[in-house]
Design an enzyme around this catalytic site. Sequence first.
Site, PDB file in Angstrom:
ATOM      1  N   SER A 259       1.028  -1.109  -0.258  1.00  0.00           N
ATOM      2  CA  SER A 259       0.058   0.182  -0.197  1.00  0.00           C
ATOM      3  C   SER A 259       0.826   1.110  -0.095  1.00  0.00           C
ATOM      4  O   SER A 259       0.272   2.745  -0.390  1.00  0.00           O
ATOM      5  CB  SER A 259      -0.709   0.149   1.362  1.00  0.00           C
ATOM      6  OG  SER A 259      -0.256   0.276   2.423  1.00  0.00           O
TER       7      SER A 259
ATOM      8  N   LYS B 250     -11.463  -0.619  -1.569  1.00  0.00           N
ATOM      9  CA  LYS B 250     -10.750   0.250  -2.473  1.00  0.00           C
ATOM     10  C   LYS B 250     -11.848   0.262  -3.764  1.00  0.00           C
ATOM     11  O   LYS B 250     -12.605   1.376  -4.142  1.00  0.00           O
ATOM     12  CB  LYS B 250      -9.683  -0.231  -2.670  1.00  0.00           C
ATOM     13  CG  LYS B 250      -8.916   0.049  -0.408  1.00  0.00           C
ATOM     14  CD  LYS B 250      -8.022  -0.143  -0.705  1.00  0.00           C
ATOM     15  CE  LYS B 250      -6.498  -0.356   0.708  1.00  0.00           C
ATOM     16  NZ  LYS B 250      -7.475   0.957   1.614  1.00  0.00           N
TER      17      LYS B 250
ATOM     18  N   HIS C  63      -5.027  -4.477  -1.872  1.00  0.00           N
ATOM     19  CA  HIS C  63      -4.609  -2.763  -3.617  1.00  0.00           C
ATOM     20  C   HIS C  63      -4.903  -3.835  -4.587  1.00  0.00           C
ATOM     21  O   HIS C  63      -4.491  -2.652  -5.943  1.00  0.00           O
ATOM     22  CB  HIS C  63      -3.771  -1.666  -3.060  1.00  0.00           C
ATOM     23  CG  HIS C  63      -3.733  -1.369  -1.586  1.00  0.00           C
ATOM     24  ND1 HIS C  63      -3.909  -0.303  -2.175  1.00  0.00           N
ATOM     25  CD2 HIS C  63      -3.112  -1.929  -0.583  1.00  0.00           C
ATOM     26  CE1 HIS C  63      -4.236   0.812  -0.945  1.00  0.00           C
ATOM     27  NE2 HIS C  63      -3.975  -0.758   0.219  1.00  0.00           N
TER      28      HIS C  63
HETATM   29  C1  LIG Z   1      -3.146  -4.286   2.669  1.00  0.00           C
HETATM   30  C2  LIG Z   1      -4.318  -3.620   3.289  1.00  0.00           C
HETATM   31  N1  LIG Z   1      -5.105  -4.509   4.656  1.00  0.00           N
HETATM   32  C3  LIG Z   1      -6.341  -4.210   5.081  1.00  0.00           C
HETATM   33  C4  LIG Z   1      -6.895  -3.125   4.860  1.00  0.00           C
HETATM   34  C5  LIG Z   1      -7.579  -2.732   5.699  1.00  0.00           C
HETATM   35  O1  LIG Z   1      -8.491  -2.000   5.045  1.00  0.00           O
HETATM   36  P1  LIG Z   1     -11.024  -1.525   5.213  1.00  0.00           P
HETATM   37  O2  LIG Z   1     -10.549  -0.152   4.999  1.00  0.00           O
HETATM   38  O3  LIG Z   1     -11.519  -1.895   4.560  1.00  0.00           O
HETATM   39  O4  LIG Z   1     -10.299  -1.656   6.641  1.00  0.00           O
HETATM   40  C6  LIG Z   1      -5.843  -2.022   3.820  1.00  0.00           C
HETATM   41  C7  LIG Z   1      -6.489  -0.817   4.441  1.00  0.00           C
HETATM   42  O5  LIG Z   1      -5.391   0.273   3.697  1.00  0.00           O
HETATM   43  C8  LIG Z   1      -4.430  -2.561   3.625  1.00  0.00           C
HETATM   44  O6  LIG Z   1      -3.625  -1.766   2.427  1.00  0.00           O
END
Ligand SMILES: Cc1ncc(COP(=O)(O)O)c(C=O)c1O
Length: 407
Positions: free
Chosen positions: A185, A244, A213
């Site tokens: 990310s 996303k 992502h």
């Molecule tokens: C790699 C990764 N996993 C999980 C999440 C968590 O997602 P959520 O926004 O649905 O809580 C994110 C959020 O940015 C992320 O980048």
Amino acid sequence: MTILSKYSALKQAYDALRESGVDPARLKFDTVLSPTEGVLNDRRTILMGTNNYLGLTFDETCVDAAVEATRSQGTGTTGSRMANGTYKGHEALEEALAAFYGRKHCMVFSTGYQANLGVLSTLVGRGDHLMLDADSHASIYDGSRLGHAEVIRFRHNSPDDLYKRLRRLEGAPGDRLIVVEGIYSMLGDTAPLKEFAAVKRETGAFLLVDEAHSLGVLGETGRGLAEAAGVEADVDFIVGTFSKSLGSVGGFCVADSEDFDIMRIVCRPYMFTASLPPGVVASTITALEKLQAQPHLRHTLMRNAHRLYDGLQRLGFETGPEPNPIVAVAMPDQETAVVFWKMLIEAGLYLNLAVPPATPNNVRLLRASISAAHTTDQIDAALDAFAEVGRQLDFLPTGRRRAGGAL
Ligand SMILES: Cc1ncc(COP(=O)(O)O)c(C=O)c1O
């Protein structure tokens, strides 16, 4: 002294940031106009830091589905599925995701963060071994803390280091679960998944990929990095988020294990929190249909990503290692990062200021996320803004100061 005095060092640093007129934690949009435009401090602003990869947040069919479901079923479920029951939509969404991935089972969570908390704390327990990439997202680390497995970190994107650490466990009892991400990310780099899959096969470990992502971004049909790398059969668990590419909120895990449903009565971040509201579920199902029916969104997204990434490189900025929809630009220090970020906002471009501890290796970044909904004019305007601010700060494109190979 207050109970929060333990954070005084952090508060001092934060206050210093705020005194310079910057407060990333409280940045407030006057309004959001579209997936790519908002009004910020009375100025129309290009949104380039929202992870809205397919630009579906304002899609009419998604909005209509959410409105219709809200009118007919209410604004919320007001409780967990254990306590308040499963709505038809929850089941339909789980079936749609399982079918999309060609898996037997799917569990939907209220956020992607909770999906990682739930899955990682439940799949492995006392006596098991959780192998985490060092650059894992906070939700992965937090999930590892919630469970009782031994946590072993391996060097970011290093199958060799992972292999070495798994070999050291030879003969030890317990399951091994390897966790990696599709697209990371912060820097937008992808995991070398083929190589990780080979390590998994050789060592008898299980493999989980967080495609937060990469869902809707990578792969022939948008299933993510596992599909793009041709190793879906080696991946035991896929975690993802709706926040996303699907433009809503929520998370999920898909799998083939016969006994996967036991998770529904042991996984606390699933059991002890309210389930997703009908409107969110309905818009997510519709967005998933769009993702499948409109592959051109993915193609436009990648074209846009290349335009920004290549443009920034041509200007001389130091970017992340791969041209993906997350485009990170290295800054030499916190002060330059903050000033650069603020000046971009004043020039009508919003993206993310990313600083430690959110970033790997203590790097300071300006992090852009591109959308299929961005126009080429918007991307070119973003490039112009980077060039102009770089010139004003004597940072680039004169080439006199660079971030110095931070990425
Ligand atoms: C790699 C990764 N996993 C999980 C999440 C968590 O997602 P959520 O926004 O649905 O809580 C994110 C959020 O940015 C992320 O980048």
